[in-house]
Structures are given as C-alpha cells and as structure tokens.
Enzyme design. Structure first.
Site, short mmCIF file in Angstrom:
data_model
loop_
_atom_site.label_atom_id
_atom_site.label_comp_id
_atom_site.label_asym_id
_atom_site.label_seq_id
_atom_site.Cartn_x
_atom_site.Cartn_y
_atom_site.Cartn_z
CE1 TYR A 5 0.96 -0.21 4.34
CE2 TYR A 5 -1.43 -0.42 5.06
CZ TYR A 5 -0.10 -0.16 5.14
OH TYR A 5 0.32 -0.36 6.77
CD GLU A 6 -0.55 4.97 1.92
OE1 GLU A 6 -0.25 5.95 1.13
OE2 GLU A 6 -1.11 5.16 2.73
N GLY A 7 1.34 2.95 -2.61
CA GLY A 7 2.04 2.67 -3.88
C GLY A 7 3.03 1.59 -3.70
#
Length: 585
Positions: free
Chosen positions: A435-437
């Site tokens: 997550y978060e890229g």
C-alpha cells in the site's frame, strides 16, 4: 509474547550526535520555540511508556478479535477505544501538527522516532493516528483558510480522524481510471458520488467523525480533483450536523493488520469541498502521500525492531545443540545464540534496522529543513526529500519484511505458531510493501523521475556531501571508506549509462528500477554505518563505540556487498526480461 522496549539510547544517539538535532532546530524559530534536546528526550521517554504500556498490550488480542462490521457499524477490537482516548489526551495525534491549529509543532526528525515506537508496539492501532496526521498535513498545505479553521483543530486533537480515499476496483495504482464524480453546487460545495476500496481507517468507533480526502472527477474533464468529505456534515460553528451520505459497504478480511479497519466506502451525493485547485488533486494528495510513504517505511522499521527484540531474547533462552567451541557445560545443550547461523540472522536484522532508523531520521531532518528553511537551503532539502522518499518507503519495508521472516526463522518451529507472536509480525508487515504505492512503483519513481528525470542532479548533490563527510572522518577504517567510495562512484556511473540507453531499450527503467533502488539503499546504509561509527567514537563511551565498530564490520563484510550484485544486474538491461513471449507465461 515478549514486552516491547524502545531502543532509547540508539534514538537519542542519532538525534543528539549523528544528526545534531540541537543545531538544526536552533536555526528555525518555529522549531526552537517548540522543542530543545532535553524536551525531545522527555518526549521519547514518554512515548516509550505509551508504546510499552498502552499500545503493545493491544497487539495480540486485537489480532485475535479483529475489526467487526455489525449493522452497518465498524467496531474496533476491545481496548482500542480506551487506549485511543488516552493516546489523544496525550496529544500524540497532533505531535508534529501545526501549533496555530492545536498541534504540538514538533519536528519530523523527532516524530519519526515516536512513530517507530508506536509501530513496534502495534501496527494496526498506529495506522489510525498516522492517517489522521497525514490528512491534516494535506489540508494545511492546500485547503482554504475556512476549511483549515473548521477541520484542523479537531483532527490535531484526535477528536476526529482522517482517511485517504483513492483506490477503486477498476483503478488501483493507475488513478486516471477512477469513476467517482464531483458535481458543483450553487453554494460552492460539490456532491460526491462513487465508491472506493481498501480505505484504511475509512470508518471506526474511535472518533465521532471521519474526514475523508477523496479523489474524484469534475464533469466533462479527465482531470482529478481532491475533495474534503466528512462522514457527518459540520456546521459553520464546528458542530456535527447530520449524515452526509457517506456509508461503509463492507470491511476487508485481510492477511494481517486485523485490528485496522479497511473499508469499502460509498458516497451518495455526499457534500464535499474542493481542496486546492480543480484538476490538481494528485498534486495535493501527494503532499500527504510523501509523509505517509515515510510513515509506512517506518512501519517496516518498527516491525524490524520488534522482531529483533523477540528473536534476540529467544535466542538467549532457547537451549538447543552444543557450541562449536567451549559452551556452557550444560548437558542439555547451549543457548542457540552461540551458533554462527543464529548470530548471522540476528546481525542481519540488527544492522539493517539500526541503519534504517538513521535513514528515517535523516529523511525527517530533510522534511524539517524543507519546511522551515528558505532560499537554496530549502530547495536543496526539497530535492533530497524527493530523492529519499521512495527509498525510505520501499527499502525500509522490504528489509522490514525480511527482518520479520528472519526473526521467525530464529524461532524455528515455534515461530510458525501463534503463541510466540512473531508470525503476526510477518502478516502485519507484508502489506507495507503494497500500500501507499507498491515498492515496484516506488522504484520506478526513484529511477525514472528522481534520478534520470532530474538528470542525476539531486543524486550528485548528495554524493558530493557524502564524499566530503567521508574525507573528514578519522575514526573509521580507510578500507571501508574506500569500499564505499568505489560503490558510490559505480552507482552514479551505472545510472548515467541507463540514462543514455533508455531510448534504445523502452522497458529499461521499468525492468531495472528495483535493482537501482536496492543498490542505492545498501550504499546509503553503508554511509550511515560509517557516520554512526565516527560519531560514536567521538561522543559515546568505549563500549558503545566498540559495538558500533563491530556492527559496521559485519555490515561491510556481509551485507554491503549486495550493492555490487544489484549494480551488476542493472548493467544487464531489459532484454532478458522482455524477450519471453506472453504466451509462455
């Protein structure tokens, strides 16, 4: 499960000596008025107590019970509400928040250490406050004054929570394909309609309101805009004013982080307010994302530290086998800490974790300078933040998962059962790479935009500074300085080659990105180990300095050599990756 204790001596060493927090903070009145080194030490002491006595006890039971979704309501595990109330009362949500809106105004290089403690205590619980702090940061940077006045004090106080709403089923990392719509209204607000998935902290029972930052598209445009959408409407005087068409469709049932609510969010003509300029939503959101990416990197770091403590303690107590030489004389055997392979595993975790903490504080320092400095000093720090952010997110979380798995290996079969607690750390940490890229996307950003897109400018600035520091060091072995010099120069050379070849090999950046980030990460950690060793020799007692020298020796002999491996892969190009026909997969 072993209790968690923060490595306070290491943290203070980094702040006081390695990165000279006192002199840094004294340059900027806003920081100098808020904190000095003694106050920072007191904050770290209190954060240790909070993480150890309040947050960590939630970890196991929260994982066992998980978040529940009953009659449309999201219910956090037992104990979360009480601990969150105490966490809020202590001002921890607004620790680095703006003081003119009720935050404590602490510098980020202190905040990252507090974050590490919280993540070591309980990954799932810590995410609620982390998302709120990130949302507040974005609102402060881009929202109108009226929105700031209405929402920031409640966010910094912890009375309300924040969430970041980007992902949709058909649009994961490629946000161009989002379908959520925003229709302008006569009063200047917008009606938001659509659905989002995978929303961390999208709803819960810890606060009376959740403030969503939602990406949506205005009519007749492909641009993406950002909107502030509260779960409950807020009146002009700051009071809750009824439902806002924001509901939870379901909660996700996950591999880990079971105490953290991950929601499917639905918006049915929900009232939203534009944040920043129309069609510039990603620019606004990435203000939050850069801080959140560092925070998620610290999630990996916190898990590493917790895993190390658990594994080291177990290795000292577990009797198994006999030492190759000497030994305790115990007929049953010796503690497994005497075995070379166990020591190798523990030293891998320790050296990567300690250097990772240095990376976190160094990145936090650059964020502080970028925020408070002016002129060229500010611009240079901003460039360095851009360079370091994908590395902090990806390298810390990759090494974080490796650390938890390695620690699990130290436990042997006992690491695979729930009672020891180490398997939960493996499950909880796994998401940090996604997550978060995803870390692959972080690497592509690092190589494609932050190195080649910048024409290596920020990289060469950092390299110049590092080489100057290495020249000035007098308490580290010259062979290690020379080894690091060679790797740094080779890295710059290889990246320049990729820059020249990228037009002839269309998939080159995508195929090589992860190796570029990993090579840089190992090199950067080598720099931090020499920096810590030099500082320890000058400022600390002989025992502490000797430990740093020994750990540096291990890192340079056993781990820094991985940089050469990744550099060699960078020179192989993209042909072996792209040559295989799709039908063969």
């Amino acid at each position: 499960m072993n209790p968690y204790t923060a490595p306070l001596t290491e943290m203070r060493f980094l702040l006081e000596h390695v990165f000279d927090a006192s002199n840094t903070w004294s340059k900027y009145p806003a920081i100098a008025e808020a904190v000095d080194i003694d106050t920072a030490a007191a904050i770290l002491d209190e954060a240790d107590k909070v993480s150890r006595e309040l947050i960590h006890p939630l970890n196991r039971e929260g994982d066992e019970q998980g978040v529940q979704f009953i009659d449309g309501k999201v219910i956090t595990p037992d104990g979360y509400r009480d601990v969150y109330a105490q966490y809020v009362e202590g001002g921890w949500v607004g620790l680095c928040g703006e003081s003119n809106f009720g935050g404590m105004g602490m510098p980020k290089m202190l905040g990252v250490l507090v974050d590490e403690m919280s993540y070591s205590g309980c990954n799932a619980f810590t995410l609620y406050g982390s998302l709120t702090a990130g949302a507040a940061l974005c609102i402060h940077a881009h929202a109108s004054e009226s929105l700031k006045d209405k929402f920031l004090p409640k966010l910094y106080s912890g009375e309300w929570a924040g969430a970041m709403d980007m992902t949709e089923p058909q649009a994961g990392s490629d946000l161009r394909n989002i379908r959520t719509k925003a229709v302008p209204q006569a009063d200047g607000s917008h009606h938001i309609t659509g659905s989002k998935i995978f929303i961390t902290g999208g709803d819960h029972d810890l606060t009376e309101n959740v403030i969503h930052l939602v990406l949506a598209k205005l009519p007749d445009t492909d641009g993406i805009s950002l909107f502030l959408v509260p779960k409950y409407k807020v009146s002009d005087c700051g009071e809750l004013a009824g439902s806002n068409g924001v509901t939870v469709g379901s909660i996700e049932h996950k591999m880990g982080l079971k105490g953290s609510s991950t929601c499917v969010m639905n918006y049915d003509n929900a009232q939203g307010f534009l944040v920043g300029r129309a069609n510039r939503g990603l620019v606004c959101m990435f203000t939050m994302m850069n801080y959140e990416r560092l925070a998620i990197g610290i999630q990996g770091l916190g898990s590493s530290q917790a895993a190390y403590q658990m594994a080291a303690e177990y290795a000292k107590e577990r009797i198994q086998g006999k030492a190759a030489q000497g030994g305790s004389g115990n007929k049953q055997g010796d503690p497994i800490i005497v075995h070379g392979d166990v020591r190798r595993m523990l030293l891998n975790i320790r050296t990567l974790t300690d250097a990772g903490r240095a990376l976190a504080v160094f990145t936090g320092k650059q964020l502080d300078v970028a925020k408070h400095a002016t002129g060229e000093e500010q611009k240079k720090a901003d460039r360095l933040v851009g360079l370091l952010t994908p590395v902090a997110k990806a390298f810390l979380t990759d090494r974080g998962l490796e650390a938890t798995i390695t620690a699990q290996q130290v436990f042997g079969g006992h690491g695979y059962i729930r009672e020891t607690g180490i398997e939960q750390l493996v499950r909880d940490t796994r998401i940090a790479q996604i997550y978060e890229g995803t870390n692959g996307i972080q690497a592509i950003d690092f190589l494609g935009r932050k190195l080649i897109g910048d024409d290596l400018f920020a990289l060469k600035e950092l390299v110049t500074d590092i080489q100057q520091e290495l020249d000035d060091m007098s308490h580290v072995e010259s062979q290690y300085k020379n080894q690091l010099f060679g790797l740094i120069n080779k890295f710059v050379e290889v990246i320049a080659e990729i820059k020249d070849k990228r037009h002839q090999q269309s998939a080159l950046i995508n195929a090589c990105a992860v190796d570029s980030l990993d090579a840089f990460g190992y090199i950067l950690y080598g720099y931090f180990w020499l920096k810590m060793t030099e500082s320890a020799a000058v400022n600390m007692d002989k025992e502490f300095a000797r430990a740093k020298q020994q750990l540096t020796h291990f890192y340079f002999e056993k781990l820094l050599t991985k940089a050469n491996y990744h550099l060699s892969l960078l020179r192989t190009g993209d042909q072996s990756v792209m040559a295989i026909d799709e039908s063969l997969f």
